[in-house]
Enzyme design. Structure first.
Site, PDB file in Angstrom:
ATOM      1  N   LYS A  67       0.836  -1.210   0.000  1.00 13.33           N
ATOM      2  CA  LYS A  67       0.000   0.000   0.000  1.00 13.33           C
ATOM      3  C   LYS A  67       0.872   1.262   0.000  1.00 13.33           C
ATOM      4  O   LYS A  67       0.639   2.185  -0.775  1.00 13.33           O
ATOM      5  CB  LYS A  67      -0.923   0.024   1.233  1.00 13.33           C
ATOM      6  CG  LYS A  67      -1.823  -1.199   1.368  1.00 13.33           C
ATOM      7  CD  LYS A  67      -2.777  -1.070   2.531  1.00 13.33           C
ATOM      8  CE  LYS A  67      -2.127  -1.075   3.911  1.00 13.33           C
ATOM      9  NZ  LYS A  67      -1.520  -2.352   4.323  1.00 13.33           N
ATOM     10  N   ARG A 113      -9.517   0.754   9.253  1.00 15.50           N
ATOM     11  CA  ARG A 113      -9.152  -0.622   9.583  1.00 15.50           C
ATOM     12  C   ARG A 113     -10.242  -1.320  10.382  1.00 15.50           C
ATOM     13  O   ARG A 113     -10.086  -2.501  10.727  1.00 15.50           O
ATOM     14  CB  ARG A 113      -7.868  -0.628  10.406  1.00 15.50           C
ATOM     15  CG  ARG A 113      -6.579  -0.812   9.592  1.00 15.50           C
ATOM     16  CD  ARG A 113      -5.431  -0.595  10.543  1.00 15.50           C
ATOM     17  NE  ARG A 113      -4.207  -1.293  10.267  1.00 15.50           N
ATOM     18  CZ  ARG A 113      -3.137  -0.728   9.737  1.00 15.50           C
ATOM     19  NH1 ARG A 113      -3.158   0.509   9.333  1.00 15.50           N
ATOM     20  NH2 ARG A 113      -2.020  -1.420   9.610  1.00 15.50           N
ATOM     21  N   ARG A 142      12.164  -5.609   4.874  1.00 11.35           N
ATOM     22  CA  ARG A 142      11.831  -4.241   4.476  1.00 11.35           C
ATOM     23  C   ARG A 142      12.656  -3.181   5.215  1.00 11.35           C
ATOM     24  O   ARG A 142      12.917  -3.300   6.391  1.00 11.35           O
ATOM     25  CB  ARG A 142      10.339  -4.032   4.778  1.00 11.35           C
ATOM     26  CG  ARG A 142       9.802  -2.681   4.434  1.00 11.35           C
ATOM     27  CD  ARG A 142       8.307  -2.716   4.308  1.00 11.35           C
ATOM     28  NE  ARG A 142       7.613  -2.707   5.591  1.00 11.35           N
ATOM     29  CZ  ARG A 142       6.292  -2.513   5.700  1.00 11.35           C
ATOM     30  NH1 ARG A 142       5.558  -2.366   4.613  1.00 11.35           N
ATOM     31  NH2 ARG A 142       5.726  -2.501   6.872  1.00 11.35           N
TER      32      ARG A 142
HETATM   33  P1  AMP Z   1       0.899   0.650   9.218  1.00 10.80           P
HETATM   34  O1  AMP Z   1       2.030   1.591   9.014  1.00 10.80           O
HETATM   35  O2  AMP Z   1      -0.335   1.013   8.456  1.00 10.80           O
HETATM   36  O3  AMP Z   1       1.301  -0.789   9.033  1.00 10.80           O
HETATM   37  O4  AMP Z   1       0.483   0.785  10.759  1.00 10.80           O
HETATM   38  C1  AMP Z   1       1.396   0.497  11.809  1.00 10.80           C
HETATM   39  C2  AMP Z   1       0.639   0.343  13.116  1.00 10.80           C
HETATM   40  O5  AMP Z   1      -0.022   1.573  13.448  1.00 10.80           O
HETATM   41  C3  AMP Z   1      -0.464  -0.693  13.121  1.00 10.80           C
HETATM   42  O6  AMP Z   1       0.021  -2.002  13.374  1.00 10.80           O
HETATM   43  C4  AMP Z   1      -1.352  -0.178  14.252  1.00 10.80           C
HETATM   44  O7  AMP Z   1      -0.785  -0.440  15.515  1.00 10.80           O
HETATM   45  C5  AMP Z   1      -1.299   1.318  14.027  1.00 10.80           C
HETATM   46  N1  AMP Z   1      -2.330   1.797  13.079  1.00 10.80           N
HETATM   47  C6  AMP Z   1      -2.127   2.370  11.860  1.00 10.80           C
HETATM   48  N2  AMP Z   1      -3.291   2.699  11.270  1.00 10.80           N
HETATM   49  C7  AMP Z   1      -4.272   2.319  12.134  1.00 10.80           C
HETATM   50  C8  AMP Z   1      -5.691   2.358  12.094  1.00 10.80           C
HETATM   51  N3  AMP Z   1      -6.346   2.866  11.027  1.00 10.80           N
HETATM   52  N4  AMP Z   1      -6.364   1.873  13.161  1.00 10.80           N
HETATM   53  C9  AMP Z   1      -5.725   1.378  14.235  1.00 10.80           C
HETATM   54  N5  AMP Z   1      -4.390   1.283  14.343  1.00 10.80           N
HETATM   55  C10 AMP Z   1      -3.657   1.744  13.298  1.00 10.80           C
END
Ligand code: AMP
Length: 214
Positions: free
Chosen positions: A13, A87, A126
């Site tokens: 993404k 999410r 990564r």
């Molecule tokens: P990402 O960078 O999108 O993989 O997000 C890293 C971490 O941030 C996730 O594992 C969650 O702990 C938190 N996080 C990011 N976006 C959300 C969301 N929309 N809802 C809840 N937690 C989030």
């Protein structure tokens, strides 16, 4: 044009969002990036979410909805790319209301389909450039041996604290428990399309361009 990129961690993404920012002047709204910024700045909220993120759990809906609310009424260039948000169904409903309030619409929800086996190696290899965010992978696109980012010449290669096998398993669990039902939700609303996230970066870029160009 406002879109959601939906898929498990490691689906690509962020990489695709960066491309759309460059090519179409779109604005990437990544709640993960916003939360990492809060964590690095040492703010009270950042400290509260740090352990939750390290474990691979989701942070509360209230926090992430608040973050998106702050951005959504601002500058939207060629449109928003919601990356890693929503999410949960509660977040999806909140996004719907927020978009309505500022008279914007959601054009596509692009699901990036991948299989779980590919995710472990994608995530554990990564890294990214700490200055410009360019994404690398130890095997498929390694950080140059010169030690410098080819995009911006920074020497700062960073790895996310939650890009390890244990956190990934929890992040995947959260995805299947709380996020994957959004695919059905958006399918029913008629906004859903899917692309093969296992194809090469360029092929996925093309598939997404086909969707956006109609
Ligand atoms: P990402 O960078 O999108 O993989 O997000 C890293 C971490 O941030 C996730 O594992 C969650 O702990 C938190 N996080 C990011 N976006 C959300 C969301 N929309 N809802 C809840 N937690 C989030």
């Amino acid at each position: 044009m406002n879109i959601i990129l939906l898929g498990p961690p490691g689906a690509g993404k962020g990489t695709q969002a960066r491309h759309l920012v460059e090519k179409r002047n779109m604005i990437q709204l990544s709640t993960g990036d916003m939360l990492r910024e809060a964590k690095n700045s040492g703010s009270e909220m950042g400290n509260r979410v740090a352990t939750v993120m390290a474990r691979g759990d989701l942070v509360t809906d209230e926090i992430v909805i608040g973050l998106i609310k702050e951005k959504i009424s601002g500058e939207n260039g060629g449109g928003f790319i919601f990356d890693g948000f929503p999410r949960t169904l509660k977040q999806a409903d909140a996004l719907d209301s927020l978009l309505k309030e500022c008279r914007k619409s959601l054009d596509f929800v692009i699901e990036m389909k991948v299989d779980d086996d590919a995710l472990v190696s994608r995530i554990t290899g990564r890294s990214s450039c700490g200055a410009c965010g360019e994404v690398f992978h130890d095997v498929t696109n390694p950080w140059p041996s010169s030690g410098e980012c080819p995009k911006c010449s920074s020497r700062e290669q960073v790895r996310r604290a939650d890009d390890n096998e244990e956190s990934l398993r929890q992040r995947l669990m959260e995805y299947y428990k709380k996020t994957s039902s959004l695919i059905g939700y958006y399918y029913a609303k008629g906004d859903h399309v899917s692309v093969n996230g296992l194809a090469s970066v360029e092929e996925v870029q093309e598939s997404i361009a086909e969707v956006l160009n109609g």
